[in-house]
Design a protein around this motif. Structure first.
Motif, short mmCIF file in Angstrom:
data_model
loop_
_atom_site.label_atom_id
_atom_site.label_comp_id
_atom_site.label_asym_id
_atom_site.label_seq_id
_atom_site.Cartn_x
_atom_site.Cartn_y
_atom_site.Cartn_z
N MET A 86 0.83 -1.20 0.00
CA MET A 86 0.00 0.00 0.00
C MET A 86 0.86 1.26 0.00
SD MET A 86 -3.11 -1.06 2.61
CE MET A 86 -4.08 0.39 2.18
N VAL A 87 2.00 1.21 0.69
CA VAL A 87 2.93 2.34 0.68
C VAL A 87 3.42 2.59 -0.74
CG1 VAL A 87 5.20 3.13 1.44
CG2 VAL A 87 3.64 2.06 3.08
N ALA A 88 3.85 1.51 -1.41
CA ALA A 88 4.34 1.66 -2.78
C ALA A 88 3.26 2.20 -3.71
CB ALA A 88 4.86 0.32 -3.29
N ALA A 89 2.03 1.68 -3.56
CA ALA A 89 0.93 2.14 -4.42
C ALA A 89 0.57 3.59 -4.15
CB ALA A 89 -0.29 1.25 -4.21
N SER A 90 0.69 4.01 -2.89
CA SER A 90 0.33 5.38 -2.53
C SER A 90 1.38 6.39 -2.96
CB SER A 90 0.13 5.48 -1.00
OG SER A 90 -0.86 4.58 -0.56
N LEU A 91 2.65 5.99 -2.88
CA LEU A 91 3.73 6.94 -3.17
C LEU A 91 4.13 6.96 -4.64
CD1 LEU A 91 6.07 6.39 -0.09
CD2 LEU A 91 4.09 7.90 -0.33
N VAL A 278 -4.27 3.10 5.01
CA VAL A 278 -3.15 2.34 5.59
C VAL A 278 -3.40 2.11 7.08
CG1 VAL A 278 -0.70 2.47 6.22
CG2 VAL A 278 -1.43 3.05 3.91
N ALA A 279 -3.87 3.14 7.77
CA ALA A 279 -4.14 3.01 9.21
C ALA A 279 -5.24 1.99 9.46
CB ALA A 279 -4.53 4.37 9.78
N ILE A 415 -4.79 -0.92 -5.26
CA ILE A 415 -5.03 -1.23 -3.85
C ILE A 415 -6.15 -0.39 -3.27
CG2 ILE A 415 -4.01 -1.15 -1.55
CD1 ILE A 415 -2.97 -3.43 -3.06
N GLU A 416 -5.99 0.93 -3.28
CA GLU A 416 -6.97 1.80 -2.63
C GLU A 416 -8.34 1.67 -3.29
OE1 GLU A 416 -4.03 2.83 -3.62
OE2 GLU A 416 -2.97 3.74 -1.92
N SER A 417 -8.36 1.70 -4.61
CA SER A 417 -9.64 1.61 -5.32
C SER A 417 -10.34 0.27 -5.04
CB SER A 417 -9.42 1.77 -6.82
OG SER A 417 -8.83 3.01 -7.12
N GLY A 418 -9.56 -0.80 -4.98
CA GLY A 418 -10.13 -2.11 -4.74
C GLY A 418 -10.78 -2.23 -3.39
N ILE A 419 -10.10 -1.76 -2.36
CA ILE A 419 -10.67 -1.90 -1.02
C ILE A 419 -11.85 -0.95 -0.83
CG2 ILE A 419 -9.16 -0.23 0.17
CD1 ILE A 419 -9.07 -2.29 2.47
N LEU A 420 -11.80 0.25 -1.42
CA LEU A 420 -12.94 1.16 -1.35
C LEU A 420 -14.14 0.59 -2.09
CD1 LEU A 420 -11.25 4.65 -1.81
CD2 LEU A 420 -12.26 3.72 0.28
N LEU A 421 -13.89 -0.08 -3.21
CA LEU A 421 -14.96 -0.72 -3.96
C LEU A 421 -15.61 -1.81 -3.13
CD1 LEU A 421 -16.45 -1.04 -6.69
CD2 LEU A 421 -14.67 -2.65 -7.36
N GLY A 422 -14.79 -2.62 -2.45
CA GLY A 422 -15.33 -3.69 -1.61
C GLY A 422 -16.14 -3.17 -0.44
N VAL A 423 -15.62 -2.14 0.23
CA VAL A 423 -16.34 -1.56 1.37
C VAL A 423 -17.65 -0.92 0.91
CG1 VAL A 423 -16.27 0.22 3.15
CG2 VAL A 423 -14.27 -1.20 2.75
N GLY A 424 -17.57 -0.15 -0.19
CA GLY A 424 -18.78 0.49 -0.71
C GLY A 424 -19.84 -0.51 -1.11
N LEU A 425 -19.41 -1.58 -1.79
CA LEU A 425 -20.38 -2.60 -2.21
C LEU A 425 -20.96 -3.34 -1.01
CD1 LEU A 425 -21.73 -3.94 -4.61
CD2 LEU A 425 -19.83 -5.56 -4.72
N SER A 426 -20.15 -3.57 0.01
CA SER A 426 -20.64 -4.24 1.22
C SER A 426 -21.75 -3.42 1.87
CB SER A 426 -19.50 -4.44 2.22
OG SER A 426 -18.59 -5.39 1.75
N LEU A 427 -21.53 -2.11 1.96
CA LEU A 427 -22.55 -1.25 2.57
C LEU A 427 -23.82 -1.21 1.72
CD1 LEU A 427 -20.31 1.71 3.81
CD2 LEU A 427 -21.30 -0.14 5.16
N LEU A 428 -23.65 -1.12 0.40
CA LEU A 428 -24.82 -1.11 -0.48
C LEU A 428 -25.60 -2.41 -0.38
CD1 LEU A 428 -23.44 0.64 -3.70
CD2 LEU A 428 -25.12 1.54 -2.07
#
Length: 583
Positions: A86-91, A278-279, A415-428
Motif C-alpha cells: 500500500m505504501v508503494a501504491a500510494s507513493l 493504511v491506518a 489497492i486503494e480503489s479495490g478496497i474502497l470498492l469492496g467496502v462500498g459494495l458491502s454497505l450497499l
C-alpha cells in the motif's frame, strides 16, 4: 489511583510481576523473531520501494512503542507485506522510488497514519474496523498476495517492470522476459524451492531425523535465514554481483537517525486519504492477529488502546527513518510458539535489530535481491485463499459479490480503489439485504407458550388476533416496506381485530421507522383494528418512551406474545395449551 496509569500504560500491569524465568522465555522468543525479522524487514522495505535499511529502522523504536502501549502480550509489530504494498501504491504517483522525495513521503505517510490511529483512539472509533467485513478483508488479502507475488517476479528474473495492477505489471513484465538474467533466476528459483519446502515439509523431515516436534517446527521456520546466509556465500564466492546479480549493496551501519518528515501542506493533502486506508487496514490486520492469539491465552484486547499503541508505533517509525508498521501474523505466531510471554519480547527484538544495525549490516552487502523477492513471494502466497471465494459465494451471494469486487478491484484497478470498492459494495448490499426484512405471521405451538412461523410449524392461529414477527431492525431503508407488508397481511386476514407486532428481533427503531409505525397505527385504527406491541427490548422501549407514540397507540404494550394472545383471545390460547404437541 493506579488505574488510569495502567489503562494508558498497559506495560505497568505485566512489569510488576516480571521475573527472571519470564525474561528468559521472552529472550529466546526475541532471538527467534530477530532472525526472522532481518530478511523480512529488508524484503518489505524493498517491496515498499524504500532502501532496505528502512525496514531495519522500522524494527526498533516502533517495537518499543508498542511494548509500552499495547495490550496484546504477543503481537509482533513491524513491516508487513500488505502495508508495504500500500505504501508503494500510494507513493508511486507522487515521487520516484529511491529518491529523497520518495523516502520523505514514506516518513510522512507513517506519521499521518500514526496520527489517524491516535485520533481514532481518542474518539474511541475502534468500531470503524467493523466496516471492513471479513469477505472484503479476505478478498483484499488474497488479491494483494497475488499482486505482491507478481510484482516480485522482476527481482526473481533480474529484469525491470512496474505497475499498480495486474494488467500494468503484465504489460511491463512480458516484453522483458527475453532479458531474464539466468544467474539471478537460478538463485531466486532455488531460494523459492528451499523456502517452500522448509515451510511446508521441513518440520516433518526434521521430525523423522529424531528432533522433538517443537524444535523441528522452529528449525523449519529458519528457511529465510538459511537462504540468506547461503545466497550471500554463493554470491561472494563466485563474485556473482560482478556478473550482474543485483544485491542489496551498501547498508549504512548505526542506529536510525531521528528525523522529522517533510510537513508540506500539499503533500499532506495528497497523502491523507492513503494514510487513512493504511491506518485502517493495518489496524484490522493487527486486531485480527492479536485477538486470535489472545483467545488462546484467555487474555483481553482493548481495541481503543490498540489504536493508541499502533499509532505510537507508526509515529515512532516516522521519527526514526522507518515505514508504516502493523502486526504480522507469521512473526506473532512464531514468537508465541517460541515462548513469548509479554511485550518485553518485542522490546528485546528491537534490541536485536539495533545490534544487527551496529555490527552485522556489512555482512548483508552481497545479499541478492532475488532472495528477498523469494522470501516475500512465499510469505504472501500463504495468505492467498481463493477457495474462500467459492465458500462465501455458496453461503451468501451478497458477501461473495463483495469479496469478488474487492479481489477484482485490487487486481485490475489498484489497492486503494479495490478496497474502497469492496467496502462500498458491502454497505450497499447491506442496505439492499435489509430493505425487505423477514416478516412472519406467527402462531402458538400446541401445548406451549411459544410462537413460531405459521409456514414452518403446525401452530394454532387466532382468527381475530394477527400476530406478526419482524426479524430485523427497523430503519429508513425498510420503513416503507414495513407499512406495505403490514397492510398486505391485514388484507389477507379480513377477520382481524387486533394486530400484535412481535418485536423480539428488533434492536433499533429509527425516526423514519417510528413515523411508519405511527402511520400503520392510524391506518389500522381507521379500519377498526388495534395495534399492539409485544416483547419490546429495553433500549428500544426507552427510546419510544421519549416520544408520545405509546400514549397515542391504539392498543397495548405486552411483555410477551403469550400474554398478548391470552389477553386479546383467551379462548384460542386455552385451546392451544390443551392440545397435544405434534410428534
Amino acid at each position: 489511583m493506579n488505574r488510569p496509569r495502567t489503562r494508558y500504560l498497559p506495560c505497568l500491569r505485566w512489569l510488576k510481576d516480571y521475573d527472571r524465568r519470564t525474561a528468559g522465555q521472552d529472550a529466546l522468543a526475541a532471538l527467534v523473531m530477530t532472525l526472522l525479522l532481518i530478511p523480512q524487514s529488508l524484503a518489505y522495505a524493498m517491496l515498499a520501494g524504500l532502501p532496505p535499511v528502512t525496514g531495519l529502522y522500522a524494527s526498533i523504536l516502533p517495537l518499543i512503542a508498542y511494548a509500552l502501549f499495547g495490550t496484546s502480550h504477543t503481537l509482533a509489530v513491524g513491516p508487513v507485506a500488505i502495508v508495504s504494498l500500500m505504501v508503494a501504491a500510494s507513493l508511486g504517483p507522487i515521487a520516484t522510488a529511491g529518491t529523497a522525495a520518495y523516502t520523505g513521503a514514506a516518513l510522512l505517510l507513517a506519521l499521518l497514519s500514526g496520527l489517524v490511529l491516535l485520533a481514532m483512539s481518542v474518539l474511541r472509533l475502534g468500531f470503524l474496523a467493523n466496516f471492513l467485513s471479513h469477505p472484503v478483508i479476505s478478498g483484499f488479502i488474497s488479491a494483494s498476495g497475488l499482486l505482491i507475488a507478481l510484482n516480485q517476479l522482476q527481482h526473481l528474473l533480474g529484469v525491470d517492470s512496474h505497475g499498480n495492477n495486474v494488467l500494468e505489471l503484465l504489460q511491463s513484465l512480458l516484453p522483458a522476459l527475453p532479458a531474464t538474467h539466468l544467474p539471478t533466476l537460478a538463485i531466486g528459483a532455488s531460494s523459492l524451492v528451499l523456502l517452500h519446502l522448509m515451510r511446508h515439509r521441513g518440520a516433518a523431515w526434521l521430525a523423522r531425523l529424531g528432533l522433538a516436534p517443537r524444535m523441528a517446527q522452529q528449525l523449519a521456520r529458519s528457511g529465510p535465514i538459511i537462504a540468506l546466509v547461503g545466497s550471500i556465500a554463493v554470491v561472494t564466492f563466485w563474485r556473482l554481483d560482478e556478473a550482474g546479480v543485483r544485491v542489496v549493496g551498501h547498508i549504512p551501519s548505526g542506529l536510525p537517525p531521528l528525523t522529522l518528515p517533510p510537513l508540506e501542506p500539499e503533500l499532506i493533502r495528497q497523502l491523507l486519504p492513503a494514510a487513512v486506508l493504511v491506518a485502517l487496514v493495518g489496524f484490522v490486520q493487527s486486531i485480527s492477529v492479536a485477538q486470535s492469539m489472545a483467545a488462546r491465552r484467555r487474555q483481553r484486547i482493548d481495541l481503543d488502546q490498540e489504536l493508541a499503541a499502533l499509532g505510537s508505533a507508526n509515529i515512532a517509525a516516522a521519527l526514526s527513518g522507518g515505514l508504516p508498521v502493523s502486526g504480522g501474523f507469521a512473526r506473532t505466531a512464531i514468537g508465541q510458539d517460541a515462548g513469548a510471554q509479554t511485550p518485553m519480547s518485542s522490546a528485546m527484538t528491537a534490541i536485536g535489530s539495533a545490534i544487527v544495525l551496529l555490527l552485522f549490516v556489512p555482512l548483508l552487502h552481497n545479499l541478492p535481491q532475488a532472495v528477498l523477492a523469494a522470501t516475500i513471494i512465499v510469505a504472501v502466497l500463504g495468505l492467498v485463499d481463493l477457495k474462500a471465494v467459492r465458500k462465501t459465494w455458496r453461503y451468501s451471494r451478497q458477501d461473495g459479490a463483495a469479496m469478488l469486487a474487492t479481489l477484482a478491484g485490487v487486481l485490475l484497478i489498484g489497492i486503494e480503489s479495490g478496497i474502497l470498492l469492496g467496502v462500498g459494495l458491502s454497505l450497499l448490499l447491506f442496505l439492499w439485504r435489509t430493505r425487505r426484512p423477514h416478516i412472519a405471521v406467527v402462531g402458538q405451538l400446541p401445548g406451549s407458550e411459544h410462537f413460531r412461523n405459521v409456514e414452518r410449524f403446525h401452530v394454532v392461529a387466532s382468527q381475530s388476533v394477527l400476530s406478526v414477527r419482524v426479524d430485523e431492525n427497523l430503519y429508513f431503508p425498510n420503513a416503507r416496506y414495513l407499512e406495505e407488508r403490514i397492510l398486505e397481511l391485514v388484507a389477507r386476514h379480513p377477520r382481524t381485530r387486533h394486530l400484535v407486532l412481535m418485536c423480539s428481533g428488533i434492536n433499533l427503531i429509527d425516526a423514519s421507522a417510528l413515523d411508519s409505525l405511527e402511520a400503520i397505527d392510524e391506518r389500522l385504527r381507521s379500519a377498526g383494528i388495534a395495534l399492539h406491541l409485544s416483547e419490546v427490548k429495553g433500549p428500544v422501549l426507552d427510546r419510544l418512551q421519549r416520544t408520545d407514540f405509546l400514549e397515542r397507540l391504539s392498543g397495548q404494550l405486552f411483555v410477551s406474545q403469550f400474554e398478548a394472545l391470552r389477553t386479546l383471545d383467551p379462548d384460542t390460547t386455552r385451546s392451544a395449551l390443551e392440545r397435544t404437541p405434534p410428534a
